[in-house]
Design an enzyme around this catalytic site. Structure first.
Site, PDB file in Angstrom:
ATOM      1  N   CYS A 156       0.813  -1.223   0.000  1.00 19.22           N
ATOM      2  CA  CYS A 156       0.000   0.000   0.000  1.00 19.22           C
ATOM      3  C   CYS A 156       0.847   1.273   0.000  1.00 19.22           C
ATOM      4  CB  CYS A 156      -0.967  -0.006   1.177  1.00 19.22           C
ATOM      5  SG  CYS A 156      -0.207  -0.352   2.781  1.00 19.22           S
ATOM      6  N   HIS A 256      -2.253   7.119   3.493  1.00 21.39           N
ATOM      7  CA  HIS A 256      -0.821   7.070   3.808  1.00 21.39           C
ATOM      8  C   HIS A 256      -0.140   8.349   3.307  1.00 21.39           C
ATOM      9  CE1 HIS A 256      -1.275   3.136   5.232  1.00 21.39           C
ATOM     10  NE2 HIS A 256      -0.672   2.435   4.303  1.00 21.39           N
TER      11      HIS A 256
END
Length: 365
Positions: A156, A256
């Site tokens: 990710c 993120h």
């Protein structure tokens, strides 16, 4: 428009639930099979899953009976199977589906390092899917059936890192040094065991097991090339590109954030405005193919001094777009910037969906 049948492995887990949510609204795919552990097999999905998404469980999927994760039953009728399985069980299960002639798009790490398995961020390197396309065409041209194959979704945090790097490398040449410090959302750790509330509240955890290594080597494979035969991937050598990563878990639900510094191999380096223009103009190949989920703007360049921020920017282009801000010169390398990506969309399940859209657009499935 033909609708393809899709299966989901690990359907009760965090990534599996996100696959289901995205597929339930998709005009080109319909869920045909759901797989989970033997504890869940035989139950209706609504009874097997502890649903933890912010949107309610779609009615169309509630009464689907869960199967074991074996290539049998409804799974054999699927055009594509999405795997949200944990790495400790994914290897053998995914292999059995490939051997049964099925197309598997996996979020697990097990096959990412294989030389002939594409590791794909669909807004960055969809051309790596050509290796699979060539295998399928060769098999069909010899009178055989379409063979099974696996395509891996990247880690990710890697997805957000490589998104701005791709257009910069295409425009200005190789990057020979790169550092990144990540601030990673808790959803990236999944549901169970996930991250303890007592560990993350009022806190930052400066360690995510295996994460830094993934960032450092996955970047080189994704930005690397393919051998002359078009059968294997050739990562960028360590001597040509050094990557250093530090990873932190922070009390953010989704999104993120990464603080990146980079240096180009070629001199002189471009200007800050050149870099911004390059990122703004980048259009991913999935958009050119007309894929349903492809972002209208692949990279959003933000000029505000305090952006991007997870809560404000993670959902750009429904989570498929990447935001980049604070682009400026770096006194040690050439440039530094802040990148934000939605870790469960373009960094996980959404990437899998977009990969499948590319496979469909290319008539591979």
């Amino acid at each position: 428009m033909s609708v393809k049948k899709a299966g989901v492995l690990g359907a009760t887990g965090s990534v599996g639930q996100r696959f289901i949510l995205l597929l339930s609204k998709h005009p080109e795919f319909e869920i045909h099979a759901l797989g989970a552990s033997s504890r869940s097999a035989g139950k209706k999905y609504k009874d097997a899953a502890s649903w933890k998404q912010t949107e309610t469980l779609p009615e169309t999927e509630q009464d689907i009976v869960v199967q074991e994760c074996k290539p049998e039953g409804n799974f054999l009728e699927c055009d594509v199977v999405f795997s949200g399985l944990d790495a400790d069980v994914a290897g053998d299960i995914e292999k059995s589906f490939v051997e049964a002639g099925l197309a598997v798009v996996s979020n697990a790490k097990n096959y990412r390092r294989e030389k002939d398995v594409p590791l794909v961020v669909p807004i960055v390197n969809p051309e790596h899917i050509d290796v699979v396309e060539n295998k399928v065409k060769q098999a069909v041209s010899k009178g055989g059936k379409k063979p099974g194959f696996i395509i891996c979704i990247s880690n990710c945090s890697t997805a957000g890192l490589v998104a701005p790097l791709k257009p910069l490398v295409e425009k200005f040449g190789p990057i020979d040094a790169l550092t990144t410090t990540t601030l990673q959302a808790i959803s990236g750790a999944g549901f169970s065991p996930g991250v303890s509330g007592m560990d993350i509240l009022d806190n930052i955890v400066p360690y995510i097991s295996g994460e830094e290594d993934k960032l450092e080597w996955e970047t080189k494979k994704i930005l690397g090339g393919v051998n002359a035969e078009g059968t294997e991937f050739v990562p960028i050598p360590e001597s040509e590109m050094k990557v250093s990563a530090q990873c932190n878990r922070v009390p953010v639900i989704d999104g993120h954030t990464e603080c990146i510094s980079l240096r180009f191999a070629n001199r002189p380096a471009p200007s800050v405005e050149d870099v911004k223009q390059c990122l703004r103009e980048y259009e991913c190949a999935a958009s050119k193919l007309g894929c349903h989920s492809a972002p209208k703007q692949t990279i959003h360049v933000l000029d505000q001094p305090d952006r991007p921020q997870p809560r404000l920017d993670r959902d750009r282009d429904s989570g498929y777009g990447v935001s980049v801000g604070r682009i400026r010169e770096d006194s040690l390398l050439d440039f530094k910037m802040v990148v934000l990506s939605h870790n469960t969309i373009i960094g996980a399940a959404g990437a899998g969906i977009l990969i499948a859209e590319i496979l469909k657009a290319k008539n591979i499935i």
